[in-house]
Motif scaffolding. Structure first.
Motif, mmCIF file in Angstrom:
data_model
loop_
_atom_site.group_PDB
_atom_site.id
_atom_site.type_symbol
_atom_site.label_atom_id
_atom_site.label_comp_id
_atom_site.label_asym_id
_atom_site.label_seq_id
_atom_site.Cartn_x
_atom_site.Cartn_y
_atom_site.Cartn_z
ATOM 1 N N LYS A 88 0.817 -1.219 0.000
ATOM 2 C CA LYS A 88 0.000 0.000 0.000
ATOM 3 C C LYS A 88 0.851 1.270 0.000
ATOM 4 C CE LYS A 88 -3.800 -2.321 0.122
ATOM 5 N NZ LYS A 88 -4.403 -2.669 -1.126
ATOM 6 N N ARG A 89 2.152 1.158 0.267
ATOM 7 C CA ARG A 89 3.037 2.327 0.227
ATOM 8 C C ARG A 89 3.408 2.688 -1.210
ATOM 9 N NH1 ARG A 89 7.629 -0.229 3.621
ATOM 10 N NH2 ARG A 89 6.923 -1.835 2.220
ATOM 11 N N LYS A 90 3.307 1.735 -2.111
ATOM 12 C CA LYS A 90 3.676 1.943 -3.513
ATOM 13 C C LYS A 90 2.479 2.485 -4.286
ATOM 14 C CE LYS A 90 6.407 -1.013 -5.753
ATOM 15 N NZ LYS A 90 6.853 -2.210 -6.504
ATOM 16 N N VAL A 91 2.734 3.507 -5.108
ATOM 17 C CA VAL A 91 1.681 4.133 -5.914
ATOM 18 C C VAL A 91 1.726 3.562 -7.325
ATOM 19 C CG1 VAL A 91 0.893 6.319 -6.902
ATOM 20 C CG2 VAL A 91 1.773 6.247 -4.568
ATOM 21 N N ILE A 92 0.562 3.207 -7.830
ATOM 22 C CA ILE A 92 0.439 2.698 -9.197
ATOM 23 C C ILE A 92 -0.268 3.754 -10.048
ATOM 24 C CG2 ILE A 92 -0.525 0.884 -10.669
ATOM 25 C CD1 ILE A 92 1.759 -0.059 -8.835
ATOM 26 N N VAL A 93 0.348 4.063 -11.179
ATOM 27 C CA VAL A 93 -0.157 5.067 -12.108
ATOM 28 C C VAL A 93 -0.858 4.349 -13.260
ATOM 29 C CG1 VAL A 93 0.508 6.952 -13.656
ATOM 30 C CG2 VAL A 93 1.783 6.590 -11.519
ATOM 31 N N SER A 94 -2.088 4.767 -13.540
ATOM 32 C CA SER A 94 -2.860 4.211 -14.660
ATOM 33 C C SER A 94 -3.401 5.351 -15.503
ATOM 34 C CB SER A 94 -4.043 3.384 -14.141
ATOM 35 O OG SER A 94 -3.603 2.331 -13.328
ATOM 36 N N LEU A 95 -3.614 5.070 -16.779
ATOM 37 C CA LEU A 95 -4.238 6.069 -17.654
ATOM 38 C C LEU A 95 -5.747 6.085 -17.430
ATOM 39 C CD1 LEU A 95 -2.523 5.562 -21.140
ATOM 40 C CD2 LEU A 95 -2.128 7.383 -19.491
ATOM 41 N N THR A 96 -6.310 7.267 -17.462
ATOM 42 C CA THR A 96 -7.764 7.396 -17.477
ATOM 43 C C THR A 96 -8.220 7.281 -18.933
ATOM 44 O OG1 THR A 96 -7.665 9.776 -17.785
ATOM 45 C CG2 THR A 96 -7.704 8.964 -15.485
ATOM 46 N N GLN A 97 -9.531 7.292 -19.153
ATOM 47 C CA GLN A 97 -10.036 7.282 -20.534
ATOM 48 C C GLN A 97 -9.547 8.510 -21.288
ATOM 49 O OE1 GLN A 97 -14.340 6.747 -20.066
ATOM 50 N NE2 GLN A 97 -14.123 4.764 -21.082
ATOM 51 N N ASP A 98 -9.532 9.666 -20.611
ATOM 52 C CA ASP A 98 -9.029 10.889 -21.252
ATOM 53 C C ASP A 98 -7.554 10.748 -21.607
ATOM 54 O OD1 ASP A 98 -11.521 12.039 -20.980
ATOM 55 O OD2 ASP A 98 -10.953 13.353 -19.307
ATOM 56 N N GLY A 99 -6.785 10.108 -20.722
ATOM 57 C CA GLY A 99 -5.364 9.892 -20.985
ATOM 58 C C GLY A 99 -5.145 8.976 -22.169
ATOM 59 N N GLU A 100 -5.913 7.891 -22.231
ATOM 60 C CA GLU A 100 -5.818 6.955 -23.366
ATOM 61 C C GLU A 100 -6.145 7.671 -24.673
ATOM 62 O OE1 GLU A 100 -4.984 3.836 -24.032
ATOM 63 O OE2 GLU A 100 -4.738 2.999 -22.035
ATOM 64 N N GLN A 101 -7.206 8.464 -24.651
ATOM 65 C CA GLN A 101 -7.619 9.179 -25.854
ATOM 66 C C GLN A 101 -6.547 10.180 -26.278
ATOM 67 O OE1 GLN A 101 -11.509 10.969 -25.663
ATOM 68 N NE2 GLN A 101 -11.128 12.248 -27.447
#
Length: 142
Positions: A88-101
């Motif tokens: 839980k200390r590690k942050v995971i970055v994901s694309l949003t739909q806006d980011g994907e677009q």
């Protein structure tokens, strides 16, 4: 010995990079998007949800800078952050739909930026340039 800084590799690389960045800003199609933000989005797009350390390795951007980039991209709703499942200390970055677009819309412009950056080179010189740049940045000790 006469040292001419304008003929040194560092100076020439810096000038080439400055030219490339100017071409990027003129042609990318989104004036709010910087080159480093774009490669960060591309890294997440290509590798899927990623930790900050994975992004640092993929983008060659230092930790302090990547944190700022992530904050700005999150503020624009282009990425989302979540704690890692097993740490839980590690942050995971994901694309949003806006980011994907945005990545999909921007990639053709980015290809054009590369084309314009190397416009003065013939096909053989382009291959040689990319080969030599890869060889220069290859650190076999990693």
């Amino acid at each position: 010995m006469n040292y001419d800084f304008s003929e040194q590799v560092g100076h020439l690389l810096r000038k080439a990079y400055q030219r490339h960045m100017a071409i990027f800003q003129q042609n990318i199609g989104n004036s709010q998007l910087t080159a480093v933000q774009f490669i960060t989005l591309c890294a997440v797009h290509n590798h899927g949800p990623s930790s900050l350390s994975e992004l640092i390795k993929a983008t060659a951007v230092d930790q302090a800078t990547i944190r700022g980039i992530v904050e700005r991209l999150q503020a624009r709703n282009l990425i989302s952050l979540a704690p890692a499942e097993h740490d839980k200390r590690k942050v995971i970055v994901s694309l949003t739909q806006d980011g994907e677009q945005l990545v999909r819309e921007t990639q053709p412009h980015a290809l054009q930026v590369s084309e314009l950056t190397m416009a003065n080179l013939n096909p053989a010189e382009r291959v040689a340039m990319l080969y030599l740049l890869r060889k220069m940045v290859d650190d076999s000790s990693e």
